[in-house]
Scaffold this motif. Sequence first.
Motif, PDB file in Angstrom:
ATOM      1  N   SER A 191       0.886  -1.177   0.000  1.00 42.79           N
ATOM      2  CA  SER A 191       0.000   0.000   0.000  1.00 42.79           C
ATOM      3  C   SER A 191       0.916   1.217   0.000  1.00 42.79           C
ATOM      4  N   LYS A 192       0.563   2.263  -0.806  1.00 42.90           N
ATOM      5  CA  LYS A 192       1.564   3.325  -0.978  1.00 42.90           C
ATOM      6  C   LYS A 192       1.001   4.744  -0.952  1.00 42.90           C
ATOM      7  N   ALA A 193      -0.220   4.907  -0.459  1.00 43.15           N
ATOM      8  CA  ALA A 193      -0.775   6.272  -0.416  1.00 43.15           C
ATOM      9  C   ALA A 193      -0.455   6.890   0.949  1.00 43.15           C
TER      10      ALA A 193
ATOM     11  N   CYS B 188      12.632   7.493  -1.272  1.00 41.78           N
ATOM     12  CA  CYS B 188      13.412   8.609  -0.729  1.00 41.78           C
ATOM     13  C   CYS B 188      12.729   9.179   0.507  1.00 41.78           C
ATOM     14  N   THR B 189      11.510   8.747   0.740  1.00 41.13           N
ATOM     15  CA  THR B 189      10.778   9.254   1.908  1.00 41.13           C
ATOM     16  C   THR B 189      11.494   8.888   3.204  1.00 41.13           C
ATOM     17  N   VAL B 190      12.402   7.880   3.132  1.00 37.29           N
ATOM     18  CA  VAL B 190      13.138   7.494   4.355  1.00 37.29           C
ATOM     19  C   VAL B 190      14.080   8.614   4.811  1.00 37.29           C
TER      20      VAL B 190
ATOM     21  N   PRO C 104      -6.505  11.889  -7.605  1.00 33.76           N
ATOM     22  CA  PRO C 104      -5.065  11.605  -7.505  1.00 33.76           C
ATOM     23  C   PRO C 104      -4.429  12.371  -6.336  1.00 33.76           C
ATOM     24  N   ALA C 105      -3.540  11.699  -5.610  1.00 33.31           N
ATOM     25  CA  ALA C 105      -2.795  12.396  -4.549  1.00 33.31           C
ATOM     26  C   ALA C 105      -1.527  12.999  -5.148  1.00 33.31           C
ATOM     27  N   ASN C 106      -0.985  12.325  -6.182  1.00 29.71           N
ATOM     28  CA  ASN C 106       0.311  12.756  -6.727  1.00 29.71           C
ATOM     29  C   ASN C 106       0.133  13.838  -7.794  1.00 29.71           C
ATOM     30  N   LEU C 107       1.212  14.604  -7.971  1.00 32.57           N
ATOM     31  CA  LEU C 107       1.150  15.795  -8.816  1.00 32.57           C
ATOM     32  C   LEU C 107       0.867  15.519 -10.285  1.00 32.57           C
TER      33      LEU C 107
ATOM     34  N   CYS D 130      -9.349  22.408 -11.517  1.00 33.01           N
ATOM     35  CA  CYS D 130      -8.190  23.291 -11.298  1.00 33.01           C
ATOM     36  C   CYS D 130      -7.162  22.570 -10.433  1.00 33.01           C
ATOM     37  N   LEU D 131      -5.908  22.732 -10.747  1.00 33.40           N
ATOM     38  CA  LEU D 131      -4.829  22.142  -9.936  1.00 33.40           C
ATOM     39  C   LEU D 131      -4.522  23.088  -8.773  1.00 33.40           C
ATOM     40  N   SER D 132      -4.471  22.537  -7.581  1.00 33.16           N
ATOM     41  CA  SER D 132      -4.055  23.348  -6.417  1.00 33.16           C
ATOM     42  C   SER D 132      -2.563  23.133  -6.211  1.00 33.16           C
ATOM     43  N   VAL D 133      -1.824  24.229  -6.190  1.00 37.37           N
ATOM     44  CA  VAL D 133      -0.384  24.136  -5.901  1.00 37.37           C
ATOM     45  C   VAL D 133      -0.213  24.335  -4.409  1.00 37.37           C
ATOM     46  N   PHE D 134       0.315  23.296  -3.745  1.00 39.70           N
ATOM     47  CA  PHE D 134       0.330  23.313  -2.269  1.00 39.70           C
ATOM     48  C   PHE D 134       1.492  24.165  -1.735  1.00 39.70           C
TER      49      PHE D 134
ATOM     50  N   THR E  26       7.808  27.354  -4.530  1.00 32.95           N
ATOM     51  CA  THR E  26       7.083  26.068  -4.501  1.00 32.95           C
ATOM     52  C   THR E  26       8.075  24.929  -4.243  1.00 32.95           C
ATOM     53  N   ALA E  27       7.555  23.827  -3.746  1.00 34.69           N
ATOM     54  CA  ALA E  27       8.401  22.719  -3.285  1.00 34.69           C
ATOM     55  C   ALA E  27       9.137  22.046  -4.445  1.00 34.69           C
ATOM     56  N   ILE E  28      10.303  21.514  -4.114  1.00 37.78           N
ATOM     57  CA  ILE E  28      11.178  20.909  -5.127  1.00 37.78           C
ATOM     58  C   ILE E  28      11.260  19.401  -4.910  1.00 37.78           C
TER      59      ILE E  28
ATOM     60  N   SER F  67      10.881  22.512  -9.259  1.00 42.43           N
ATOM     61  CA  SER F  67       9.769  23.001  -8.414  1.00 42.43           C
ATOM     62  C   SER F  67       8.439  22.686  -9.088  1.00 42.43           C
ATOM     63  N   VAL F  68       7.374  22.798  -8.343  1.00 39.35           N
ATOM     64  CA  VAL F  68       6.034  22.530  -8.887  1.00 39.35           C
ATOM     65  C   VAL F  68       5.753  23.478 -10.057  1.00 39.35           C
ATOM     66  N   LEU F  69       6.064  24.758  -9.869  1.00 37.81           N
ATOM     67  CA  LEU F  69       5.792  25.719 -10.960  1.00 37.81           C
ATOM     68  C   LEU F  69       6.652  25.440 -12.187  1.00 37.81           C
TER      69      LEU F  69
ATOM     70  N   ARG G 120       0.064  25.103   2.158  1.00 44.30           N
ATOM     71  CA  ARG G 120       0.913  23.911   2.138  1.00 44.30           C
ATOM     72  C   ARG G 120       0.113  22.655   2.469  1.00 44.30           C
ATOM     73  N   ARG G 121       0.554  21.487   1.977  1.00 41.53           N
ATOM     74  CA  ARG G 121      -0.081  20.207   2.333  1.00 41.53           C
ATOM     75  C   ARG G 121       0.635  19.644   3.567  1.00 41.53           C
ATOM     76  N   GLU G 122      -0.145  19.218   4.540  1.00 41.74           N
ATOM     77  CA  GLU G 122       0.392  18.630   5.775  1.00 41.74           C
ATOM     78  C   GLU G 122       1.372  17.495   5.444  1.00 41.74           C
TER      79      GLU G 122
HETATM   80  C1  WQD Z   1       4.927  16.280  -5.368  1.00 44.01           C
HETATM   81  C2  WQD Z   1       4.901  17.788  -5.149  1.00 44.01           C
HETATM   82  C3  WQD Z   1       3.300  18.482  -3.492  1.00 44.01           C
HETATM   83  C4  WQD Z   1      -0.271  17.308  -5.708  1.00 44.01           C
HETATM   84  C5  WQD Z   1       4.888  10.974  -2.604  1.00 44.01           C
HETATM   85  C6  WQD Z   1       5.330   9.963  -1.578  1.00 44.01           C
HETATM   86  C7  WQD Z   1       6.532   9.242  -2.084  1.00 44.01           C
HETATM   87  C8  WQD Z   1       6.213   8.624  -3.407  1.00 44.01           C
HETATM   88  C9  WQD Z   1       5.800   9.704  -4.391  1.00 44.01           C
HETATM   89  C10 WQD Z   1       5.437   6.377  -3.077  1.00 44.01           C
HETATM   90  C11 WQD Z   1       4.774  18.169  -3.677  1.00 44.01           C
HETATM   91  C12 WQD Z   1       2.932  19.024  -4.873  1.00 44.01           C
HETATM   92  C13 WQD Z   1       1.040  17.516  -5.331  1.00 44.01           C
HETATM   93  C14 WQD Z   1      -1.108  18.405  -5.974  1.00 44.01           C
HETATM   94  C15 WQD Z   1       0.719  19.893  -5.477  1.00 44.01           C
HETATM   95  N1  WQD Z   1       5.185   7.671  -3.290  1.00 44.01           N
HETATM   96  N2  WQD Z   1       1.511  18.795  -5.232  1.00 44.01           N
HETATM   97  N3  WQD Z   1      -0.581  19.678  -5.852  1.00 44.01           N
HETATM   98  O1  WQD Z   1       4.550  13.893  -1.891  1.00 44.01           O
HETATM   99  O2  WQD Z   1       6.733  14.228  -3.197  1.00 44.01           O
HETATM  100  O3  WQD Z   1       5.897  11.927  -2.759  1.00 44.01           O
HETATM  101  O4  WQD Z   1       4.647  10.350  -3.828  1.00 44.01           O
HETATM  102  O5  WQD Z   1       6.489   5.846  -2.938  1.00 44.01           O
HETATM  103  O6  WQD Z   1       6.879   8.242  -1.158  1.00 44.01           O
HETATM  104  O7  WQD Z   1       5.707  10.668  -0.411  1.00 44.01           O
HETATM  105  O8  WQD Z   1       4.702  13.372  -4.382  1.00 44.01           O
HETATM  106  O9  WQD Z   1       3.310  13.935  -6.325  1.00 44.01           O
HETATM  107  O10 WQD Z   1       2.232  13.929  -4.015  1.00 44.01           O
HETATM  108  O11 WQD Z   1       3.831  15.730  -4.628  1.00 44.01           O
HETATM  109  O12 WQD Z   1       1.159  21.060  -5.382  1.00 44.01           O
HETATM  110  O13 WQD Z   1      -2.321  18.290  -6.299  1.00 44.01           O
HETATM  111  O14 WQD Z   1       3.724  18.320  -5.784  1.00 44.01           O
HETATM  112  O15 WQD Z   1       3.065  19.469  -2.487  1.00 44.01           O
HETATM  113  O16 WQD Z   1       5.513  19.362  -3.462  1.00 44.01           O
HETATM  114  P1  WQD Z   1       5.477  13.464  -2.974  1.00 44.01           P
HETATM  115  P2  WQD Z   1       3.424  14.196  -4.861  1.00 44.01           P
END
Ligand code: WQD
Length: 339
Positions: free
Chosen positions: A85-87, A127-129, A199-202, A216-220, A230-232, A273-275, A296-298
């Motif tokens: 599980s990876k979310a 890399c989350t480690v 989707p949780a990922n960008l 609309c995409l929210s930039v956290f 913005t985050a890198i 960066s996100v932008l 920012r996202r928690e």
């Molecule tokens: C990337 C950047 C967000 C969505 C996670 C896990 C990691 C790996 C990959 C499994 C961040 C920003 C995102 C959005 C945004 N998963 N963002 N708006 O969090 O770096 O890594 O996924 O192994 O373990 O931690 O990836 O794609 O969620 O976010 O601004 O709608 O995009 O804030 O800066 P993340 P992400």
Amino acid sequence: MKKILVTGGTGFIGSHTTVELQQKGYEVFIVDDLSNSSESVVDNIAKITGIKPHFGKVDVSDKKQLFDFLAQNPGIESVIHFAASKAVGESVQLPLKYYRNNLNGVINVLEAMKEFKIKNLVFSSSCTVYGQPEHLPVTENSPIQPALSPYGNTKQINEEIIRDFVKVNPDVHCIALRYFNPIGAHPSSLIGELPLGVPANLIPFITQTAAGIRECLSVFGDDYDTPDGTAIRDYIDIIDLANAHIAAINRMEQGRQKAGLEFFNIGTGNGLSVLQLIKTFEEATGVKLNYKIVGRREGDIEKVWADTTYANQELGWKAVVPLKETLLNAWNWQKKIKN
Ligand code: WQD
């Protein structure tokens, strides 16, 4: 033909790795519980390579299911373990699901390796480690920080489980690949990322916004200590990532490992960066993206990218796919699945 087990092989990284494995002559056995993917991925892999991988609907956190599959499919020499599980967000809400699934999965795989004399393991780490590293780029010797989520904690604990196991099982070898941010899709648009729900990922959120599925995409956050606020992250193409797994298997098959357990950072070495990513997506696809800056996202870290020197030297592997090609592949895949 060398036989290899790919757990989670119908998932995003598992399916692309299966394609690359088959194209390099491996006979692939996929096990997946299909909780976050579909069996149709097996057929699409076959459309790309002309070879249908063996498939078993198996929950690897159930020891009997995994052992029964391996007893029916003898001769497997290596395993790549993706199934987990990876979310990140879900793991905060359902910690026990993550500990049970992700820890039992690794324990069962290691026990199966002993039982069925499977010599080599590539483990899908993250890399989350590293949490928010103090120094960048982050190397394999950068300190491991306390995990920010149960998901990240399961990756750290799994690395320790494997470390302790290989210490007393010298005939088992393992390489843990610490992925940065996997993105993109196969150029054929036959396989790609299939996020369930919002989707949780960008990148999936970007492509769904571009396709009009999301408004609309929210930039956290744009108040980070980065050039544009913005985050890198270090975004790595899924095909490059798949090929890192083959380089790891080759290293073990050729006996080039220096220890029972090795770690490698699998990224591009470039922080974006996100932008910057949004701008590159618009340039690559010609699609204007509707986005807004929000808070920012928690749990997000500010910036991380890899020092890939060790992987480049020791695995003989390097990320090569240009970012615009990656983003175009992601966009073509999105248009394909939308239709
Ligand atoms: C990337 C950047 C967000 C969505 C996670 C896990 C990691 C790996 C990959 C499994 C961040 C920003 C995102 C959005 C945004 N998963 N963002 N708006 O969090 O770096 O890594 O996924 O192994 O373990 O931690 O990836 O794609 O969620 O976010 O601004 O709608 O995009 O804030 O800066 P993340 P992400």
